[in-house]
Design an enzyme around this catalytic site. Structure first.
Site, PDB file in Angstrom:
ATOM      1  N   SER A   1       0.781  -1.246   0.017  1.00 24.95           N
ATOM      2  CA  SER A   1       0.059  -0.087  -0.025  1.00 24.95           C
ATOM      3  C   SER A   1       0.705   1.075  -0.124  1.00 24.95           C
ATOM      4  O   SER A   1       1.949   0.957   0.206  1.00 24.95           O
ATOM      5  CB  SER A   1      -0.953   0.105   1.285  1.00 24.95           C
ATOM      6  N   LYS A   2       0.310   2.396   0.070  1.00 16.99           N
ATOM      7  CA  LYS A   2       1.030   3.668  -0.026  1.00 16.99           C
ATOM      8  C   LYS A   2       1.883   3.795   1.166  1.00 16.99           C
ATOM      9  O   LYS A   2       2.916   4.441   1.098  1.00 16.99           O
ATOM     10  CB  LYS A   2       0.012   4.831  -0.044  1.00 16.99           C
ATOM     11  N   ARG A   3       1.736   3.124   2.410  1.00 20.34           N
ATOM     12  CA  ARG A   3       2.476   3.278   3.408  1.00 20.34           C
ATOM     13  C   ARG A   3       3.687   2.626   3.444  1.00 20.34           C
ATOM     14  O   ARG A   3       4.641   2.719   3.866  1.00 20.34           O
ATOM     15  CB  ARG A   3       1.593   2.898   4.678  1.00 20.34           C
ATOM     16  N   HIS A   4       3.746   1.436   2.684  1.00 18.58           N
ATOM     17  CA  HIS A   4       4.670   0.554   2.349  1.00 18.58           C
ATOM     18  C   HIS A   4       5.713   0.912   1.049  1.00 18.58           C
ATOM     19  O   HIS A   4       6.617   0.714   0.980  1.00 18.58           O
ATOM     20  CB  HIS A   4       4.402  -0.848   1.746  1.00 18.58           C
TER      21      HIS A   4
END
Length: 465
Positions: A238-241
């Site tokens: 995801s974006k946080r990764h």
């Protein structure tokens, strides 16, 4: 046979790291076999596809250096071709018009769910030849009712699907627009794609596409479905990764060759080797060596690998990238030679070019204040006097080079019975404003004689107050 791969993104969002890896594997396989890579923009989702997303895809591929040999082709420009093939399938009995209403299909789905069955179209218009006046039909592909579809996938091995589990896929909507799975088949057929390399989220689409290709009398391409990329916690990326636009990695100071090096190792390996040049990747990569296990994305590992590329690259390779980042920091650098010296002195101290640019601001902007705590620690009355003396000696130095500067400062310190650091730190404070910089001889050499002496004079005046 000429190897022909295709990278076929949908422009409904930015090109992310998973898409770039797919493009890389397609590109590497084509390049290794002296083949061609086709770029195809699958923009049949008219509501979600945007010109901005298309441009981001093109910009991301250009930044990464993944050039294509043909294209970009746009599916929205090929609607006439799709209509012709649909007409051919209807004429040969491989497709039919279905006049079911949305309400009728919803009722069918509800009845199947109530019976505990898998919701699916039941083929009620499969053999009918009549029509319903005033109703715009969809067109469905007549999937075989029995037998099996075998996908000999290069990555996953032999995967078998039962035709009885596949219903009759809609290949044209009621407004006449073709659907994704059908367009892909026609494109791969027309563009003579020999190897379809894509994410394994497409594996379940493959049996339908195979059946359509066979109905059209075409030999299917070789399929290779790549494993997913997960976050470090094992969850979907995801974006946080790190599932952000590829161009964000550019903005954060990563080199494209380092990003590609990192991505090639997500699912593929060559012994224990971690560092690969682009040339090595092309020479060694084989899609048959890709494993089917999902890989975890680790930004820390990417940063380490980026520094390895920064360390091994010719300094001249990094100069334009550093210049670009400095400009985005509001700094106009004019001298390639100075930037090259900065690269050499700073690349062991930074993991990205953005970090290098930020750490190098002091070379272009003189300090307006000094770390007060460091001044109290390092600038005693004696040291202040020494800095004044060494400044005078530096002003007489004809050879303004790091070796000559080092010899002068270290000789001066030795004459005073002091360590080099005792003199280097206050000089560093004077020219940088803080206590972190490359070795003081390199720092002064890069600043240039006039600038270095001016900064020393300014600091001495400030510290005497």
């Amino acid at each position: 046979m000429t190897v022909r791969t295709r990278f076929a993104p949908s422009p409904t969002g930015f090109l992310h790291i998973g898409g770039l890896r797919t493009a890389l594997f397609c590109w590497l396989y084509a390049r290794r076999h002296a083949g061609h890579m086709v770029l195809r923009i699958e923009d049949t989702d008219l509501e979600r596809s945007t010109p901005e997303a298309i441009q981001q895809i093109l910009d991301g591929l250009e930044w990464a250096g993944l050039d294509h040999d043909e294209g970009p082709f746009f599916q929205t420009k090929r609607f006439d071709r799709y209509r012709d093939v649909i007409a051919e399938l209807i004429e040969t009995g491989h497709a039919y018009r279905c006049y079911c209403s949305k309400e009728e299909l919803e009722q069918l789905r509800a009845q199947q769910t109530a019976r505990g069955e898998k919701p699916r179209y039941d083929g009620r218009w499969r053999e009918r030849t009549d029509s319903l006046p005033g109703v715009a039909p969809v067109v469905r592909f007549k999937n075989p009712l029995s037998g099996e579809v075998v996908v000999d996938d290069v990555v996953h091995g032999r995967v078998v699907f039962q035709n009885s589990e596949l219903d009759d896929l809609i290949i044209a909507r009621s407004d006449g627009t073709p659907t994704y799975n059908f367009c892909v088949v026609v494109d791969d057929m027309d563009m003579e794609i020999t190897h379809v390399i894509r994410g394994d989220d497409h594996l379940n689409n493959t049996p339908r596409q195979l059946n359509m290709l066979l109905a059209l009398g075409k030999k299917p391409p070789v399929y290779a479905h790549l494993p997913m990329i997960l976050g470090p916690d094992g969850a979907k990326l995801s974006k946080r990764h790190g599932a952000v636009s590829v161009l964000q990695y550019r903005d954060e100071g990563f080199l494209p060759e380092a990003v590609l090096n990192y991505l090639v190792r997500l699912g593929w390996s060559h012994g224990d080797q971690e560092y690969f040049s682009i040339e090595e990747m092309v020479r060694l990569f084989d899609i048959a060596d890709v494993n089917k296990s999902a890989s975890a994305f680790d930004v820390g590992k990417l940063a380490w690998l980026n520094q390895q590329h920064m360390m091994r690259a010719p300094a001249s390779r990094l100069v334009p990238v550093l210049r670009w980042h400095l400009e985005h920091e509001g700094i106009q650098a004019t001298s390639d030679d100075q930037l090259e010296q900065i690269v050499v002195s700073q690349r062991e101290r930074a993991k990205t070019l953005l970090e290098m640019a930020v750490n190098s601001r002091f070379f272009f902007i003189a300090p307006t204040s000094y770390d007060e705590k460091a001044v109290r620690k390092h600038v005693t009355a004696d040291v202040w006097a020494w800095v004044g003396e060494v400044s005078k000696e530096l002003s007489q130095l004809a050879d303004w080079s790091a070796p000559a500067i080092h010899a002068l400062i270290s000789g001066f310190a030795a004459a005073k019975g002091a360590s080099l650091g005792k003199l280097a730190q206050p000089i560093r404070l004077a020219v940088c404003g803080g206590t972190v910089s490359p070795p003081i001889d390199a720092t002064l050499a890069i600043l240039g004689k006039d600038e270095a002496l001016a900064r020393l004079a300014k600091a001495l005046a400030a510290w005497s107050a």
